[in-house]
Design an enzyme around this catalytic site. Structure first.
Site, short mmCIF file in Angstrom:
data_model
loop_
_atom_site.label_atom_id
_atom_site.label_comp_id
_atom_site.label_asym_id
_atom_site.label_seq_id
_atom_site.Cartn_x
_atom_site.Cartn_y
_atom_site.Cartn_z
N ARG A 39 18.61 -33.58 2.36
CA ARG A 39 18.52 -34.43 1.32
C ARG A 39 17.28 -35.62 1.60
NH1 ARG A 39 20.37 -30.77 -0.19
NH2 ARG A 39 22.07 -30.29 -1.55
N SER B 216 25.12 -33.63 -8.22
CA SER B 216 26.11 -34.08 -7.28
C SER B 216 26.04 -35.46 -7.17
CB SER B 216 26.00 -33.23 -5.89
OG SER B 216 26.18 -31.94 -6.07
N GLU C 262 24.43 -40.04 -3.64
CA GLU C 262 22.98 -39.09 -3.58
C GLU C 262 22.10 -39.43 -4.59
OE1 GLU C 262 22.17 -34.54 -4.46
OE2 GLU C 262 23.42 -34.91 -2.71
#
Length: 301
Positions: free
Chosen positions: A174, A224, A294
């Site tokens: 990420r 998410s 996130e």
């Protein structure tokens, strides 16, 4: 000239909105108004808008489809620059797919499939753009962007355009050099493998069925909500902490997949933040693992 006039001169009046509600531009369907919402189409326009903001000390933020974003209820004081529908061309050359940053991953995966190119099936259901996917090395079902990316063109904060190879992108979980250096993705080239169109399509359908059965796609969300902690799964930790269905106002931990915080309808950013904070606190209390969001938070809460 005032800021509005200058933005219109750069991007065209039809591409500059004032007091635009960000709830219309995020998959969470949450967010107050931004002072200015600009949709430039060329690298030169993007560079000119960012330079104008920098020179005037005006906050700005780049978005694509708004799929990993929570905007505060009081909105964003400054300029939101959306690289999306005005920069979304896709073309296939041999085993390469050339895509502008605003192209949706689903559209790029569909174009690859139609051309008989395999390797991007994992991304077919990710609700983001190529630019965002490259920036955060988006992934799903065992695949991630660094596996298929050949190179990308980026705009630096100084206004320079660079073409970086996948190795130079320094992509990790990420993250990438784009997020670390605050670059703006302009274009990307993906290298894929020749395959059978029917088999590729079947794989995409299989992954789509998995998503529909396991993810709360019928509600607004940012995907998410938390990063995967090393050695764990965020959704499992949240479930084990007894937080399945936990709710603050109209924000809820999905009962279908505990890794998702969803907007049941009319949820506020403040409710989402309160819920996320409580999830972090209780998961850490239960397991000793501290979850890291996130979802990116911007604006005034």
């Amino acid at each position: 000239m005032n800021l509005y006039s200058e933005l219109c001169a750069i991007a065209g009046g039809e591409n500059v909105l004032r007091d635009e509600p960000m709830s219309a531009h995020t998959t969470f369907r949450i967010g107050g108004p931004t002072d200015y919402f600009v949709t430039p189409g060329t690298p030169e326009e993007i560079a000119a808008v960012t330079k104008l903001c920098q020179s005037g000390g005006i906050p700005y933020y780049i978005i694509g489809n708004g799929s990993n974003l929570l905007v505060g209820d009081k909105g964003f004081r400054g300029v939101i620059i959306q690289v999306y529908k005005n920069r979304n061309a896709i073309r296939v050359e041999g085993n390469e797919v050339h895509a502008q940053a605003g192209a949706l991953l689903s559209k790029v995966a569909a174009a690859a499939c139609q051309a008989g190119l395999a390797g991007l099936e994992f991304a077919s259901g990710i609700p983001g753009t190529v630019g965002g996917a490259v920036r955060m090395n988006a992934g799903a079902y065992g695949g991630e962007m660094k596996q298929v990316l050949k190179c990308a063109s980026v705009l630096t904060p100084q206004g320079e355009v660079l073409t970086l190879s996948v190795d130079e992108m320094k992509m990790g979980y990420r993250t990438s050099i784009v997020s670390r250096m605050d670059y703006i993705v302009l274009d990307a080239v993906l290298t894929l493998e020749p395959g059978d169109e029917k088999e590729i399509r079947a794989k995409m359908e299989e992954l789509k069925e998995k998503r529909v059965s396991k993810q709360p796609l019928e509600y607004g969300s940012a995907g998410s909500t938390f990063k995967r902690p090393e050695g764990y799964f965020a959704g499992k930790l949240i479930q084990d902490a007894g937080l399945c269905g936990f709710r603050v106002g109209n924000a809820q931990v999905s009962e279908k997949h505990c890794g998702f915080v969803i907007n049941l309808g009319g949820a506020t950013a403040a409710e989402v933040v309160e819920l996320m904070d409580e999830v972090v606190r209780r998961v850490e209390e239960e397991s000793g693992v501290r979850l890291e969001p996130e979802v990116k938070k911007i604006g005034e809460f």
